[in-house]
Enzyme design. Structure first.
Site, PDB file in Angstrom:
ATOM      1  N   CYS A  53       0.865  -1.176   0.000  1.00 29.74           N
ATOM      2  CA  CYS A  53       0.000   0.000   0.000  1.00 29.74           C
ATOM      3  C   CYS A  53       0.908   1.235   0.000  1.00 29.74           C
ATOM      4  CB  CYS A  53      -0.894  -0.004   1.235  1.00 29.74           C
ATOM      5  SG  CYS A  53      -1.858   1.522   1.419  1.00 29.74           S
ATOM      6  N   ASP A  84      -0.160  -6.098   0.269  1.00 32.20           N
ATOM      7  CA  ASP A  84      -1.397  -6.480  -0.409  1.00 32.20           C
ATOM      8  C   ASP A  84      -1.111  -7.746  -1.198  1.00 32.20           C
ATOM      9  OD1 ASP A  84      -3.087  -4.274   0.346  1.00 32.20           O
ATOM     10  OD2 ASP A  84      -1.898  -3.024  -1.002  1.00 32.20           O
TER      11      ASP A  84
END
EC number: 1.7.1.13
Length: 164
Positions: free
Chosen positions: A55, A62
């Site tokens: 992120c 992620d």
């Protein structure tokens, strides 16, 4: 129909035991080889279930499964170089949507395919999953129309979506 050594000159990573795994975004690692079947359309699909990026705001990881499907023209992407390229996103901070568009743009630049689509199915964070889809069809061809059709019909019927 065995490939000639001259057809594989640009393929340097496959079979290389001293593979260097990059931890920063590295599009230069992508390699291609000639398509022997340019006289027909066919799909090549890669399923990449271990994609990771960060992120850009929080730095949290992620995770996603990435689906890359394309109709090649003159060139095809070499799979080990694609694996290393996708691995290079490990410490890359970008939003999910940006990552999918970057991947598609880099593959278009490498291969100039007739058609390509990239779909990321990210695992939920904060109770929400994000599944960006992007595609491209060569302008002025039937593949441009195909891209428009596939985009307009993508995930059209939520009750038939089974991606979790």
């Amino acid at each position: 129909m065995t490939r000639k050594e001259s057809e594989l000159e640009g393929v340097t990573l496959l079979g290389n035991q001293g593979t260097n795994y990059l931890f920063e975004y590295a599009p230069e690692v992508l390699e291609s080889f000639p398509n022997k079947h340019v006289n027909r359309d066919y799909f090549v699909k890669f399923n990449c279930p271990e994609f990771t990026s960060l992120c850009p705001k929080t730095g949290q990881p992620d995770f996603a499964t990435i689906y890359i499907s394309y109709i090649p023209d003159e060139k095809m992407v070499e799979s080990k170089s694609l694996k290393l390229y996708l691995f290079s996103f490990r410490n890359h901070g970008d939003f999910h949507e940006d990552c999918m568009n970057i991947i598609m743009n880099d593959l278009i630049e490498l291969m100039d395919p007739r058609y390509i689509e990239v779909w990321g199915k990210f695992t939920p964070r904060g109770g929400i999953s994000i599944d960006p889809y992007t595609n491209y069809g060569r302008p002025g061809t039937k593949y441009e129309k195909m891209a428009e059709h596939r985009m307009m019909n993508h995930d059209m019927y939520p009750e038939t979506i089974d991606n979790r």
